[in-house]
Design an enzyme around this catalytic site. Structure first.
Site, PDB file in Angstrom:
ATOM      1  CG  ASP A 188     -83.953  21.508  19.489  1.00  0.00           C
ATOM      2  OD1 ASP A 188     -85.025  21.782  18.918  1.00  0.00           O
ATOM      3  OD2 ASP A 188     -83.296  20.485  19.247  1.00  0.00           O
ATOM      4  CD  GLN A 195     -73.043  27.761  19.420  1.00  0.00           C
ATOM      5  OE1 GLN A 195     -71.944  27.189  19.426  1.00  0.00           O
ATOM      6  NE2 GLN A 195     -74.192  27.087  19.378  1.00  0.00           N
ATOM      7  CG  HIS A 219     -81.198   0.456  33.749  1.00  0.00           C
ATOM      8  ND1 HIS A 219     -81.026   0.386  35.109  1.00  0.00           N
ATOM      9  CD2 HIS A 219     -79.965   0.685  33.220  1.00  0.00           C
ATOM     10  CE1 HIS A 219     -79.746   0.551  35.399  1.00  0.00           C
ATOM     11  NE2 HIS A 219     -79.084   0.731  34.260  1.00  0.00           N
ATOM     12  CG  ASP A 250     -77.755  28.075  18.307  1.00  0.00           C
ATOM     13  OD1 ASP A 250     -78.777  27.483  17.893  1.00  0.00           O
ATOM     14  OD2 ASP A 250     -76.853  27.498  18.940  1.00  0.00           O
ATOM     15  CG  ASP A 280     -80.205  18.049  25.817  1.00  0.00           C
ATOM     16  OD1 ASP A 280     -80.388  17.459  24.733  1.00  0.00           O
ATOM     17  OD2 ASP A 280     -79.484  19.057  25.918  1.00  0.00           O
TER      18      ASP A 280
END
Length: 377
Positions: A93, A195, A341, A147, A272
């Site tokens: 990012d 955005q 897990h 951004d 993500d």
């Protein structure tokens, strides 16, 4: 070279299956990307990420890696791939979201953002050009444009001004990418970010602007910041209808299993989120039958596997009773098993989504699966 091939579309939704090619390998979409904020997915070895979780791409965080270990160390190591030993694709990012989260410690102007480190209070400045340079040094295959992420809720004028600033910063990011090359001899790819908060006209304008930038992939930002799920879905649906079909779409910071399934149905390819590992450390497990709070007394004598449907060894080898014991005694192995897990479940879930898209029955499978993953067991 970065490429995206759209391989299958679902006949009853906008869900897609595709394949991304990067310098560090292939990514089959839809895909979930584990978050490695400080150069590590918390509590998980790279071998486990690759062999057990089946991660195809992970994230690094520009803001945090810039502060620690710092650019000098990363450059000496040959980038984050060399530093942490991860051989597959990586995305960074831009630092914009972290700067957003430091609202009391930062100042935004046309040039960029000046902020104080959460570690020692030292002052730093990120500009669009600097954000690109830092991500070049980190060595990501996919670089995010710098951004501003507006808070939710925010008034219309703030969202409009923020969006327009993001668009101007994007022009500078594109220019900087063109002026510079891959730091370590391989191509790095820029994704712009849509955005506009939850205002439909702003999101439409932003999506059109981002699409017109002509970059190899596109991202949707500013969601999963507190807005109702219905607003997230409406905005995602609108934006996916505008972004080009022949390029991957990345919905940043999303989300729960049901969020991911619903947004795959709207045409998103990449996701993500920190939820799988963050919640794992507190004993919340996502399974193919629903959500488990492993700390509850009902699991103390349940010797069945954590999730027999999950192919990860940790999900099958350890019982619910044993994992509950580890969490209650604060043994380090407990959060590790839970993290393994949860991450493997997320990768299993998007893999199943891909399989059903290819089979042509994703829409009906998704409706049933959304009900199952939300159940509290």
């Amino acid at each position: 070279m970065f490429t995206f091939q759209l391989q299958h579309t679902d006949p009853k939704s906008a869900a897609r299956a595709g394949q991304i090619e990067t310098a560090h390998g292939s990514i089959q979409t839809p895909i979930f990307m584990p978050v490695g904020t400080l150069g590590t997915v918390k509590g998980v070895h790279q071998r486990e990420l690759e062999s057990d979780i089946k991660a195809q791409i992970i994230l690094g965080n520009t803001y945090h890696l810039y502060l620690r270990p710092g650019l000098e160390i990363l450059e000496q190591a040959g980038g984050l791939h060399g530093f942490n030993g991860w051989k597959r694709p990586m995305l960074t990012d831009s630092g914009g979201y972290q700067v957003y989260s430091l609202s009391a410690q930062r100042k935004i102007n046309e040039e960029g953002v000046t902020f104080r480190s959460h570690i020692d209070g030292s002052s730093h400045t990120f500009t669009p050009e600097r954000a690109i340079d830092i991500q070049r040094i980190i060595g990501a295959d996919i670089i995010m444009a710098f951004d501003e992420c507006p808070p939710y809720p925010c008034d219309y004028e703030y969202a409009k001004n923020s969006m327009e600033l993001t668009h101007r910063w994007l022009d500078r990011c594109v220019k900087r990418m063109a002026e510079t090359g891959g730091k370590y001899g391989y191509e790095q790819t820029l994704f712009p970010i849509v955005q506009g908060s939850t205002y439909p006209d702003l999101r439409r304008k932003s999506a059109e602007t981002i699409a017109a930038a002509g970059q190899p992939g596109n991202a949707i930002g500013g969601l999963s910041v507190g807005e109702p799920a219905e607003d997230m879905y409406e905005t995602t649906d609108q934006v996916c209808g505008i972004l080009p079909k022949d390029k991957p779409r990345y919905l940043m910071g999303v989300g729960t299993p049901e969020n991911i399934l619903e947004c795959i149905a709207l045409g998103v390819d990449m996701f993500d989120c920190v939820l799988p590992t963050r919640n794992a450390r507190h004993g919340m497990l996502y399974t193919s039958e629903g959500i488990i709070n492993i700390k509850n007394a009902k699991w103390k004598d349940d010797f069945s596997a954590v999730d027999a449907n999950n192919p990860c060894y940790a999900s099958q080898q350890y019982s619910k009773a044993y994992l509950r014991h580890l969490m209650h005694t604060k043994e380090l192995l407990g959060p590790q098993i839970a993290s393994l897990h949860n991450l493997s479940f997320y990768l299993w879930l998007v893999g199943e989504a891909r399989r059903h898209i290819i089979a042509g029955d994703f829409a009906s499978w998704k409706e049933e699966m959304v009900k199952r993953v939300q159940r509290r067991l």
